[in-house]
Design an enzyme around this catalytic site. Sequence first.
Site, short mmCIF file in Angstrom:
data_model
loop_
_atom_site.label_atom_id
_atom_site.label_comp_id
_atom_site.label_asym_id
_atom_site.label_seq_id
_atom_site.Cartn_x
_atom_site.Cartn_y
_atom_site.Cartn_z
N CYS A 260 28.04 -39.72 40.39
CA CYS A 260 27.20 -38.53 40.23
C CYS A 260 25.85 -38.67 40.93
CB CYS A 260 26.96 -38.24 38.76
SG CYS A 260 25.99 -39.52 37.93
N GLY A 261 25.54 -39.86 41.41
CA GLY A 261 24.26 -40.04 42.09
C GLY A 261 23.38 -41.07 41.41
#
Length: 296
Positions: A260-261
């Site tokens: 997701c980062g």
Amino acid sequence: MAFRDRSGSNDDVESGYASGSSTASLADVYFTRTHLKFINQQLAKLEPQDVIRWCLTSLPQLWQTSAFGLTGLAIMDMISKLDYTIKPNIELIFLDTLYHFTQTLDLVERVKQQYPNLSIHTFKPEGCETTQDFETKFGQQLWETDEEKYDYVAKVEPAQRAYRQLDVKAVLTGRRRTQGGKRGDLDIVEITDDGLIKVNPLANWNFQQVQAYIKENNVPTNDLLDQGYRSVGDWHSTQPVTDSEDERAGRWKGRQKTECGIHNKKSRYAMFLQEQENKRQQELSDAITNGLKIEA
């Protein structure tokens, strides 16, 4: 808390972290490339509880980050039962994206009841308390219109804010190699480019081992696990998986994306923001310099 690479190498690793190659250089703790490799070799031989004990003697400002997945829940339980001379006063950071399943939020409340001594610090997207607040600020279905921006404002920025406000130097995470994707070559200890130390105590465990621990210790779990889910994130990007699929195959299913980062290097959106800030700072500096020249 930081890592200083004295070898001169800038090689990166597939997991997205320069474990032994970061150029970060802060003032608390230094690992040489060789030392970090040795630590990982030694910790890989230990049980997760022993890894946590090592953290308690080695890493100041230690926290746990968790989205209340199985591995994170197992770590919470291990910490609560750790028999050790040093009291494991480890608090937890939870990122509420405002798009979690109802079952996940229900689980958070059950965890609070079962572990009353656990302090949970919840961070939401900046300036937002509800989903309506988020959509008023960023629009509806931002994860479809601008996925990188969504990852940044819903997850990355709140995480960075949590680390900054709480003065976090090291974190325990629930990532494991058998979860697939970029986690396949995960080390026990990693150093991010900005010097944050991430420790993955259960990196060597598989899903069945985590399940067995959860069952044996009566750890509360997400009701979605009974519906075929193994890794649970936001409701709009999580689906059940089959027994033959990786645990995280239900996250962004059918796509190449696996993170997701939070556990990646800076996204293009984050780098864009940094470039804008650098530009603003340069313009401010130029204005001050020009003003001084005029006065002179």
